[in-house]
Enzyme design. Sequence first.
Site, PDB file in Angstrom:
ATOM      1  N   ASP A  13      -0.687  -3.364   2.509  1.00 45.52           N
ATOM      2  CA  ASP A  13      -1.703  -4.243   3.104  1.00 45.52           C
ATOM      3  C   ASP A  13      -1.685  -5.652   2.541  1.00 45.52           C
ATOM      4  O   ASP A  13      -2.711  -6.333   2.485  1.00 45.52           O
ATOM      5  CB  ASP A  13      -3.118  -3.637   2.923  1.00 45.52           C
ATOM      6  N   LYS A  16       1.923  -8.108   5.447  1.00 50.99           N
ATOM      7  CA  LYS A  16       3.308  -8.096   5.954  1.00 50.99           C
ATOM      8  C   LYS A  16       3.354  -8.396   7.451  1.00 50.99           C
ATOM      9  O   LYS A  16       4.198  -9.133   7.914  1.00 50.99           O
ATOM     10  CB  LYS A  16       3.958  -6.718   5.691  1.00 50.99           C
ATOM     11  N   GLY A  40      -0.504   0.013   8.918  1.00 51.00           N
ATOM     12  CA  GLY A  40      -1.367  -0.709   9.850  1.00 51.00           C
ATOM     13  C   GLY A  40      -1.103  -2.180   9.595  1.00 51.00           C
ATOM     14  O   GLY A  40      -1.460  -2.695   8.542  1.00 51.00           O
ATOM     15  N   HIS A  41      -0.398  -2.829  10.514  1.00 46.55           N
ATOM     16  CA  HIS A  41      -0.009  -4.230  10.319  1.00 46.55           C
ATOM     17  C   HIS A  41      -0.787  -5.101  11.296  1.00 46.55           C
ATOM     18  O   HIS A  41      -0.701  -4.913  12.505  1.00 46.55           O
ATOM     19  CB  HIS A  41       1.505  -4.385  10.515  1.00 46.55           C
ATOM     20  N   GLN A 225       4.058  -0.188   3.829  1.00 47.30           N
ATOM     21  CA  GLN A 225       3.507   0.136   2.505  1.00 47.30           C
ATOM     22  C   GLN A 225       3.939  -0.940   1.494  1.00 47.30           C
ATOM     23  O   GLN A 225       4.142  -2.069   1.877  1.00 47.30           O
ATOM     24  CB  GLN A 225       3.929   1.531   2.036  1.00 47.30           C
TER      25      GLN A 225
HETATM   26  P1  GDP Z   1      -0.032  -5.260   6.148  1.00 46.92           P
HETATM   27  O1  GDP Z   1      -0.232  -3.790   6.211  1.00 46.92           O
HETATM   28  O2  GDP Z   1       0.721  -5.695   4.942  1.00 46.92           O
HETATM   29  O3  GDP Z   1       0.537  -5.839   7.407  1.00 46.92           O
HETATM   30  O4  GDP Z   1      -1.489  -5.881   5.981  1.00 46.92           O
HETATM   31  P2  GDP Z   1      -2.820  -5.449   6.800  1.00 46.92           P
HETATM   32  O5  GDP Z   1      -2.738  -5.992   8.169  1.00 46.92           O
HETATM   33  O6  GDP Z   1      -3.083  -3.992   6.649  1.00 46.92           O
HETATM   34  O7  GDP Z   1      -3.934  -6.168   5.929  1.00 46.92           O
HETATM   35  C1  GDP Z   1      -3.939  -7.534   5.707  1.00 46.92           C
HETATM   36  C2  GDP Z   1      -5.252  -8.105   6.241  1.00 46.92           C
HETATM   37  O8  GDP Z   1      -5.425  -9.414   5.766  1.00 46.92           O
HETATM   38  C3  GDP Z   1      -5.294  -8.216   7.747  1.00 46.92           C
HETATM   39  O9  GDP Z   1      -6.618  -8.041   8.179  1.00 46.92           O
HETATM   40  C4  GDP Z   1      -4.831  -9.643   8.014  1.00 46.92           C
HETATM   41  O10 GDP Z   1      -5.320 -10.156   9.237  1.00 46.92           O
HETATM   42  C5  GDP Z   1      -5.462 -10.350   6.855  1.00 46.92           C
HETATM   43  N1  GDP Z   1      -4.750 -11.522   6.355  1.00 46.92           N
HETATM   44  C6  GDP Z   1      -3.406 -11.750   6.249  1.00 46.92           C
HETATM   45  N2  GDP Z   1      -3.168 -12.926   5.620  1.00 46.92           N
HETATM   46  C7  GDP Z   1      -4.379 -13.438   5.323  1.00 46.92           C
HETATM   47  C8  GDP Z   1      -4.797 -14.623   4.623  1.00 46.92           C
HETATM   48  O11 GDP Z   1      -4.010 -15.421   4.144  1.00 46.92           O
HETATM   49  N3  GDP Z   1      -6.140 -14.793   4.489  1.00 46.92           N
HETATM   50  C9  GDP Z   1      -7.064 -13.920   4.970  1.00 46.92           C
HETATM   51  N4  GDP Z   1      -8.356 -14.186   4.789  1.00 46.92           N
HETATM   52  N5  GDP Z   1      -6.706 -12.797   5.628  1.00 46.92           N
HETATM   53  C10 GDP Z   1      -5.378 -12.571   5.779  1.00 46.92           C
HETATM   54  P1  IMO Z   2       0.822  -0.743   5.239  1.00 51.85           P
HETATM   55  O1  IMO Z   2       2.198  -0.722   5.870  1.00 51.85           O
HETATM   56  C1  IMO Z   2      -1.837   0.775   2.141  1.00 51.85           C
HETATM   57  C2  IMO Z   2      -1.281   4.954   0.956  1.00 51.85           C
HETATM   58  C3  IMO Z   2      -2.380   5.926   1.302  1.00 51.85           C
HETATM   59  C4  IMO Z   2      -2.246   6.902   0.145  1.00 51.85           C
HETATM   60  C5  IMO Z   2      -0.735   6.963  -0.076  1.00 51.85           C
HETATM   61  C6  IMO Z   2      -0.046   8.137   0.602  1.00 51.85           C
HETATM   62  O2  IMO Z   2      -0.261  -1.031   6.198  1.00 51.85           O
HETATM   63  O3  IMO Z   2       0.824  -1.620   4.033  1.00 51.85           O
HETATM   64  P2  IMO Z   2       0.594   8.663   3.123  1.00 51.85           P
HETATM   65  O4  IMO Z   2      -0.277   8.816   4.343  1.00 51.85           O
HETATM   66  O5  IMO Z   2       1.616   7.606   3.238  1.00 51.85           O
HETATM   67  O6  IMO Z   2       1.166   9.964   2.655  1.00 51.85           O
HETATM   68  O7  IMO Z   2      -0.442   8.227   1.952  1.00 51.85           O
HETATM   69  O8  IMO Z   2      -0.223   5.751   0.449  1.00 51.85           O
HETATM   70  N1  IMO Z   2      -0.748   4.189   2.108  1.00 51.85           N
HETATM   71  C7  IMO Z   2      -1.007   2.898   2.334  1.00 51.85           C
HETATM   72  N2  IMO Z   2      -1.814   2.033   1.674  1.00 51.85           N
HETATM   73  N3  IMO Z   2      -1.093   0.355   3.191  1.00 51.85           N
HETATM   74  C8  IMO Z   2      -0.271   1.194   3.841  1.00 51.85           C
HETATM   75  O9  IMO Z   2       0.585   0.787   4.795  1.00 51.85           O
HETATM   76  C9  IMO Z   2      -0.226   2.541   3.444  1.00 51.85           C
HETATM   77  N4  IMO Z   2       0.448   3.632   3.881  1.00 51.85           N
HETATM   78  C10 IMO Z   2       0.134   4.625   3.037  1.00 51.85           C
HETATM   79  O10 IMO Z   2      -3.641   5.304   1.319  1.00 51.85           O
HETATM   80  O11 IMO Z   2      -2.815   6.354  -1.005  1.00 51.85           O
HETATM   81 MG    MG Z   3      -1.748  -2.385   6.379  1.00 56.70          MG
END
Ligand code: GDP
Ligand code: IMO
Ligand code: MG
Length: 431
Positions: A13, A16, A40-41, A225
Amino acid sequence: MANVAIIGAQWGDEGKGKIVDLFTDDADIVVRFQGGNNAGHTLVVDGKKTVLHLIPSGALHPNKLCVIGNGVVVDPEVLLEEITALKRQGHFMDDAQLRISEEAHLIMPYHKAIDQARERLRGEGMIGTTGRGIGPAYEDKVARVGIRVIDLLEEETFQEKLQRNIEEKNIYLKAILKEKTLDFNKLHDSYSVYREKLRSYVTDTSLLLDREMRAGKQVLFEGAQGTLLDVDHGTYPFVTSSNTVAGGVCSGTGVGPRHIHQIIGISKAYATRVGSGPFPTEIHGPEGETLKREGFEFGATTGRPRRCGWFDAVGVRHAVRMSGITGIALTKLDVLTGFKKIPICTAYRYDGKVVHDFPASLKIMQHAQPVYEQMEGWDKPLDDVRKFSDLPAQAQKYVRRLEEIVETEIILVSVGPGRDQTILLKNPFHT
Ligand code: GDP
Ligand code: IMO
Ligand code: MG
């Protein structure tokens, strides 16, 4: 010509999705190489939010090819839902825009049932998985009983494998996990529908990538991840079940290492973690709540609140080494506005000793005390800043200090979720 890998440098998270969407402008092809719909991207374009779980984050750009590599575990139901949702929004109108590897393994309903039942039985000791069946699907792959996309396409092979697996899984579900068993016919029928809906997307993606790269096309590899969740190099057993490090690109796509030219690690300006497991810089108190609120730290897949903490340079340095990261994209700097002091964890203290390198021992990780260096905070909101020199002096100092501590150049600073809320210092496709 350059191919670039995007790797999570923390516990997932990191943002990416945003960075992949941004760099897709320079790429021709975007490829997922590991993980599944545990990811979840989030992409925010013109104020509109899209969350992708399986389809590469290049999906909002017309005319860019999206590839799901062999290292990904695919839940066909989720994939088809995601395709439908994207089409509804006017994306992916041409089916040729998505290619799925024949060798990717399928997530089956018994994987999800086993994942969730095991977590329930673990009680306090739960890993906090996403419950999507990721672990059990990778287990079957390594146990050589997994069902691949190509097996689904061959009716007879599929039936045979499913029959054998269902028999075994039902015994395990009933006798060990005390769960309901699954019905072969029901499962067979639903997967037969998926077969026909997916058929046109399936190909040998390694060959496809080879052909395209020979033709001079640029590839962006999208990690899911993060390094600290890597099954070999993370906080085992509180990890996911795949190799999230850059090495996973090769095994997860069938592309050799010499084709990866730049490796960009994505890191938040602080740290978060979803699920259980050690997190030395976790903040238990109001500052953690502030980070959660200002950073909107809730899981993009499960909606669970993310645990929040300060930047952990021990973890990020580990990620830099594990993946050979050539540059860092620092996200969510805007979220730190308003803190008087911002601590950076430069090392851990354990048993009276200072620890600089990420420990393999879960016990050490669980009891490690962060060694902090304090940086001055700033008050100015950053979301409208587009030039590094327009950042408050303290924010510039914070970024430069992180760069020093992790010994890696910061090539991008993100100041908001929007595609445009970005300060690009160096484009990895142009180096
Ligand atoms: P990922 O799994 O690495 O793609 O990241 P996620 O989408 O799960 O979580 C990142 C969250 O931070 C999302 O809600 C993005 O919209 C948000 N986000 C990304 N870059 C920034 C930033 O520079 N500032 C803020 N405030 N939010 C951001
Ligand atoms: P993105 O791509 C954050 C965590 C879960 C748990 C562990 C194992 O959005 O960054 P799993 O279901 O993979 O067997 O769970 O890994 N986890 C993540 N945490 N971002 C993710 O993906 C994750 N995918 C799995 O919360 O701790
Ligand atoms: Mg994510």
